[in-house]
Motif scaffolding. Sequence first.
Motif, PDB file in Angstrom:
ATOM      1  N   LEU A  43     -59.192  57.831  -8.136  1.00  0.00           N
ATOM      2  CA  LEU A  43     -58.995  56.392  -7.957  1.00  0.00           C
ATOM      3  C   LEU A  43     -59.329  55.629  -9.241  1.00  0.00           C
ATOM      4  N   ALA A  44     -60.315  56.097  -9.989  1.00  0.00           N
ATOM      5  CA  ALA A  44     -60.679  55.455 -11.258  1.00  0.00           C
ATOM      6  C   ALA A  44     -59.554  55.566 -12.280  1.00  0.00           C
ATOM      7  N   ILE A  45     -58.888  56.705 -12.294  1.00  0.00           N
ATOM      8  CA  ILE A  45     -57.781  56.901 -13.231  1.00  0.00           C
ATOM      9  C   ILE A  45     -56.665  55.901 -12.951  1.00  0.00           C
ATOM     10  N   GLU A  46     -56.470  55.564 -11.701  1.00  0.00           N
ATOM     11  CA  GLU A  46     -55.421  54.612 -11.312  1.00  0.00           C
ATOM     12  C   GLU A  46     -55.882  53.161 -11.348  1.00  0.00           C
ATOM     13  N   TYR A  47     -57.175  52.937 -11.499  1.00  0.00           N
ATOM     14  CA  TYR A  47     -57.721  51.584 -11.442  1.00  0.00           C
ATOM     15  C   TYR A  47     -57.092  50.685 -12.510  1.00  0.00           C
ATOM     16  N   GLY A  48     -56.720  49.504 -12.097  1.00  0.00           N
ATOM     17  CA  GLY A  48     -56.154  48.527 -13.021  1.00  0.00           C
ATOM     18  C   GLY A  48     -54.658  48.654 -13.246  1.00  0.00           C
ATOM     19  N   LYS A  49     -54.048  49.697 -12.721  1.00  0.00           N
ATOM     20  CA  LYS A  49     -52.601  49.893 -12.873  1.00  0.00           C
ATOM     21  C   LYS A  49     -51.831  49.230 -11.741  1.00  0.00           C
ATOM     22  N   GLY A  50     -52.555  48.761 -10.738  1.00  0.00           N
ATOM     23  CA  GLY A  50     -51.909  48.146  -9.587  1.00  0.00           C
ATOM     24  C   GLY A  50     -51.404  49.145  -8.572  1.00  0.00           C
ATOM     25  N   ASP A  51     -51.661  50.422  -8.820  1.00  0.00           N
ATOM     26  CA  ASP A  51     -51.206  51.469  -7.900  1.00  0.00           C
ATOM     27  C   ASP A  51     -52.303  51.816  -6.911  1.00  0.00           C
ATOM     28  N   LEU A  52     -51.891  52.055  -5.677  1.00  0.00           N
ATOM     29  CA  LEU A  52     -52.789  52.555  -4.649  1.00  0.00           C
ATOM     30  C   LEU A  52     -52.475  54.023  -4.442  1.00  0.00           C
ATOM     31  N   LEU A  53     -53.468  54.784  -4.072  1.00  0.00           N
ATOM     32  CA  LEU A  53     -53.239  56.195  -3.757  1.00  0.00           C
ATOM     33  C   LEU A  53     -53.345  56.369  -2.253  1.00  0.00           C
ATOM     34  N   SER A  54     -52.359  57.010  -1.689  1.00  0.00           N
ATOM     35  CA  SER A  54     -52.349  57.253  -0.244  1.00  0.00           C
ATOM     36  C   SER A  54     -53.278  58.410   0.099  1.00  0.00           C
ATOM     37  N   THR A  55     -53.581  58.515   1.368  1.00  0.00           N
ATOM     38  CA  THR A  55     -54.402  59.622   1.845  1.00  0.00           C
ATOM     39  C   THR A  55     -53.767  60.949   1.468  1.00  0.00           C
ATOM     40  N   SER A  56     -52.465  61.067   1.667  1.00  0.00           N
ATOM     41  CA  SER A  56     -51.805  62.339   1.366  1.00  0.00           C
ATOM     42  C   SER A  56     -51.833  62.648  -0.127  1.00  0.00           C
ATOM     43  N   GLN A  57     -51.688  61.633  -0.982  1.00  0.00           N
ATOM     44  CA  GLN A  57     -51.754  61.871  -2.428  1.00  0.00           C
ATOM     45  C   GLN A  57     -53.145  62.357  -2.841  1.00  0.00           C
ATOM     46  N   LEU A  58     -54.165  61.671  -2.345  1.00  0.00           N
ATOM     47  CA  LEU A  58     -55.530  62.072  -2.689  1.00  0.00           C
ATOM     48  C   LEU A  58     -55.858  63.459  -2.139  1.00  0.00           C
ATOM     49  N   ALA A  59     -55.464  63.707  -0.909  1.00  0.00           N
ATOM     50  CA  ALA A  59     -55.748  65.011  -0.288  1.00  0.00           C
ATOM     51  C   ALA A  59     -55.053  66.134  -1.051  1.00  0.00           C
ATOM     52  N   GLU A  60     -53.823  65.883  -1.472  1.00  0.00           N
ATOM     53  CA  GLU A  60     -53.080  66.902  -2.225  1.00  0.00           C
ATOM     54  C   GLU A  60     -53.764  67.189  -3.557  1.00  0.00           C
ATOM     55  N   LYS A  61     -54.224  66.147  -4.253  1.00  0.00           N
ATOM     56  CA  LYS A  61     -54.908  66.337  -5.529  1.00  0.00           C
ATOM     57  C   LYS A  61     -56.183  67.170  -5.356  1.00  0.00           C
ATOM     58  N   GLN A  62     -56.848  66.992  -4.208  1.00  0.00           N
ATOM     59  CA  GLN A  62     -58.101  67.696  -3.955  1.00  0.00           C
ATOM     60  C   GLN A  62     -57.897  69.057  -3.302  1.00  0.00           C
ATOM     61  N   ILE A  93     -57.381  69.425  -0.049  1.00  0.00           N
ATOM     62  CA  ILE A  93     -58.079  69.364   1.232  1.00  0.00           C
ATOM     63  C   ILE A  93     -57.179  68.674   2.255  1.00  0.00           C
ATOM     64  N   SER A  94     -57.565  68.739   3.502  1.00  0.00           N
ATOM     65  CA  SER A  94     -56.751  68.111   4.545  1.00  0.00           C
ATOM     66  C   SER A  94     -56.913  66.594   4.493  1.00  0.00           C
ATOM     67  N   ALA A  95     -55.869  65.903   4.892  1.00  0.00           N
ATOM     68  CA  ALA A  95     -55.901  64.441   4.938  1.00  0.00           C
ATOM     69  C   ALA A  95     -56.965  63.963   5.924  1.00  0.00           C
ATOM     70  N   ALA A  96     -57.148  64.687   7.019  1.00  0.00           N
ATOM     71  CA  ALA A  96     -58.145  64.302   8.016  1.00  0.00           C
ATOM     72  C   ALA A  96     -59.553  64.343   7.418  1.00  0.00           C
ATOM     73  N   TYR A  97     -59.847  65.382   6.645  1.00  0.00           N
ATOM     74  CA  TYR A  97     -61.167  65.484   6.011  1.00  0.00           C
ATOM     75  C   TYR A  97     -61.339  64.380   4.976  1.00  0.00           C
ATOM     76  N   LEU A  98     -60.300  64.116   4.211  1.00  0.00           N
ATOM     77  CA  LEU A  98     -60.369  63.057   3.215  1.00  0.00           C
ATOM     78  C   LEU A  98     -60.635  61.702   3.870  1.00  0.00           C
ATOM     79  N   GLU A  99     -60.024  61.466   5.018  1.00  0.00           N
ATOM     80  CA  GLU A  99     -60.243  60.207   5.745  1.00  0.00           C
ATOM     81  C   GLU A  99     -61.717  60.017   6.075  1.00  0.00           C
ATOM     82  N   GLN A 100     -62.408  61.102   6.427  1.00  0.00           N
ATOM     83  CA  GLN A 100     -63.845  61.021   6.710  1.00  0.00           C
ATOM     84  C   GLN A 100     -64.619  60.591   5.466  1.00  0.00           C
ATOM     85  N   LEU A 101     -64.242  61.160   4.332  1.00  0.00           N
ATOM     86  CA  LEU A 101     -64.910  60.818   3.074  1.00  0.00           C
ATOM     87  C   LEU A 101     -64.657  59.357   2.722  1.00  0.00           C
ATOM     88  N   ILE A 102     -63.408  58.953   2.836  1.00  0.00           N
ATOM     89  CA  ILE A 102     -63.036  57.575   2.502  1.00  0.00           C
ATOM     90  C   ILE A 102     -63.754  56.590   3.421  1.00  0.00           C
TER      91      ILE A 102
END
Length: 147
Positions: A17-36, A38-47
């Motif tokens: 999220l820091a890498i994208e900060y200030g670019k106006g882009d949001l990262l979706s659950t699926s994008q973040l989960a794919e980068k990590q 891990i499952s989107a459901a687990y990522l949702e718990q972290l978020i």
Amino acid sequence: MKLSTKGRYGIKAMVDLAIEYGKGDLLSTSQLAEKQGISAAYLEQLIASLKKADLVVAVRGVQGGYALARPPETISVGEVLTALEGNTALIDCVGTKGTDCSNVCSCSARPLWLKLQKRIDDVLDTTSIRDMADDYITQMERNADQQ
């Protein structure tokens, strides 16, 4: 202190999220989960924990996603780990919530544990998510140059 997957993946998500900060882009659950990886459901718990700590904001909708709640240079690794792990104490007798140890006043090793805990806290509290993102970008550039 042994970090759980919650702490490890949460830090990595914050760096993404820091890498994208200030670019106006949001990262979706699926994008973040794919980068990590891990499952989107687990990522949702972290978020959810990061949102509760006001470190991440969510935007709903088709173009929605997640972003840092404030600039990455103002978010310490210690804040993130506290939000995710609850406690960053090396061992219980040096934690911030007191101790149940009956030997705390007579423990010969406690001064060492306190010194170690102070160093850990100093690193966690003085390292920002921006620092981690910058280090990660440099690492990725070096890897690309070597290939």
